[in-house]
Design a protein around this motif. Structure first.
Motif, PDB file in Angstrom:
ATOM      1  N   GLN A  23      43.257  46.241  27.789  1.00  0.00           N
ATOM      2  CA  GLN A  23      42.736  44.873  27.785  1.00  0.00           C
ATOM      3  C   GLN A  23      42.900  44.163  29.130  1.00  0.00           C
ATOM      4  O   GLN A  23      42.050  43.362  29.510  1.00  0.00           O
ATOM      5  N   ALA A  24      43.993  44.439  29.831  1.00  0.00           N
ATOM      6  CA  ALA A  24      44.282  43.708  31.071  1.00  0.00           C
ATOM      7  C   ALA A  24      44.949  44.627  32.100  1.00  0.00           C
ATOM      8  O   ALA A  24      46.137  44.505  32.392  1.00  0.00           O
ATOM      9  N   PRO A  25      44.184  45.563  32.662  1.00  0.00           N
ATOM     10  CA  PRO A  25      44.774  46.515  33.610  1.00  0.00           C
ATOM     11  C   PRO A  25      45.278  45.878  34.900  1.00  0.00           C
ATOM     12  O   PRO A  25      46.094  46.471  35.600  1.00  0.00           O
ATOM     13  N   GLU A  26      44.829  44.668  35.195  1.00  0.00           N
ATOM     14  CA  GLU A  26      45.322  43.965  36.377  1.00  0.00           C
ATOM     15  C   GLU A  26      46.723  43.404  36.145  1.00  0.00           C
ATOM     16  O   GLU A  26      47.442  43.085  37.085  1.00  0.00           O
ATOM     17  N   VAL A  27      47.093  43.280  34.868  1.00  0.00           N
ATOM     18  CA  VAL A  27      48.369  42.664  34.508  1.00  0.00           C
ATOM     19  C   VAL A  27      49.384  43.711  34.046  1.00  0.00           C
ATOM     20  O   VAL A  27      50.566  43.608  34.364  1.00  0.00           O
ATOM     21  N   PHE A  28      48.928  44.730  33.330  1.00  0.00           N
ATOM     22  CA  PHE A  28      49.825  45.722  32.744  1.00  0.00           C
ATOM     23  C   PHE A  28      49.429  47.136  33.143  1.00  0.00           C
ATOM     24  O   PHE A  28      48.261  47.426  33.393  1.00  0.00           O
ATOM     25  N   ASP A  29      50.420  48.000  33.141  1.00  0.00           N
ATOM     26  CA  ASP A  29      50.204  49.412  33.407  1.00  0.00           C
ATOM     27  C   ASP A  29      51.316  50.189  32.721  1.00  0.00           C
ATOM     28  O   ASP A  29      52.308  49.602  32.292  1.00  0.00           O
ATOM     29  N   LEU A  30      51.155  51.480  32.607  1.00  0.00           N
ATOM     30  CA  LEU A  30      52.215  52.360  32.145  1.00  0.00           C
ATOM     31  C   LEU A  30      52.573  53.277  33.305  1.00  0.00           C
ATOM     32  O   LEU A  30      51.683  53.815  33.967  1.00  0.00           O
ATOM     33  N   ASP A  31      53.869  53.455  33.541  1.00  0.00           N
ATOM     34  CA  ASP A  31      54.283  54.339  34.624  1.00  0.00           C
ATOM     35  C   ASP A  31      54.190  55.800  34.181  1.00  0.00           C
ATOM     36  O   ASP A  31      53.747  56.092  33.064  1.00  0.00           O
ATOM     37  N   ASP A  32      54.597  56.696  35.026  1.00  0.00           N
ATOM     38  CA  ASP A  32      54.486  58.131  34.727  1.00  0.00           C
ATOM     39  C   ASP A  32      55.300  58.558  33.514  1.00  0.00           C
ATOM     40  O   ASP A  32      55.029  59.596  32.909  1.00  0.00           O
ATOM     41  N   ASP A  33      56.295  57.748  33.144  1.00  0.00           N
ATOM     42  CA  ASP A  33      57.125  58.038  31.977  1.00  0.00           C
ATOM     43  C   ASP A  33      56.637  57.324  30.723  1.00  0.00           C
ATOM     44  O   ASP A  33      57.289  57.368  29.678  1.00  0.00           O
ATOM     45  N   GLY A  34      55.503  56.622  30.836  1.00  0.00           N
ATOM     46  CA  GLY A  34      54.968  55.891  29.694  1.00  0.00           C
ATOM     47  C   GLY A  34      55.638  54.552  29.463  1.00  0.00           C
ATOM     48  O   GLY A  34      55.463  53.946  28.406  1.00  0.00           O
ATOM     49  N   GLU A  35      56.390  54.067  30.449  1.00  0.00           N
ATOM     50  CA  GLU A  35      57.078  52.777  30.340  1.00  0.00           C
ATOM     51  C   GLU A  35      56.168  51.659  30.847  1.00  0.00           C
ATOM     52  O   GLU A  35      55.425  51.829  31.830  1.00  0.00           O
TER      53      GLU A  35
END
Length: 64
Positions: A19-31
């Motif tokens: 929904q908001a890739p500019e605001v949120f992401d998941l790191d390589d560990d899924g965090e």
């Protein structure tokens, strides 16, 4: 508007990222990565950020 993330509650579903890739992401560990931690969400991103909050299936995000 600010968004507060409960990192302990987050299960890494990634719906907020959709929904908001500019605001949120998941790191390589899924965090969860909250790019605007302790910042106001810019007006141009408020609608997408609100959808991200609403889409979280475990209520790990909230408006402040």
């Amino acid at each position: 508007m600010r968004i507060i993330a409960d990192y302990d509650r987050c299960e890494g579903h990634g719906l907020c990222v959709d929904q908001a890739p500019e605001v949120f992401d998941l790191d390589d560990d899924g965090e969860l990565v909250h790019h605007l931690e302790d910042q106001d969400v810019p007006a141009a991103l408020e609608e997408a950020a609100g959808r991200a909050v609403d889409s979280c299936p475990v209520a790990a995000l909230r408006r402040a």
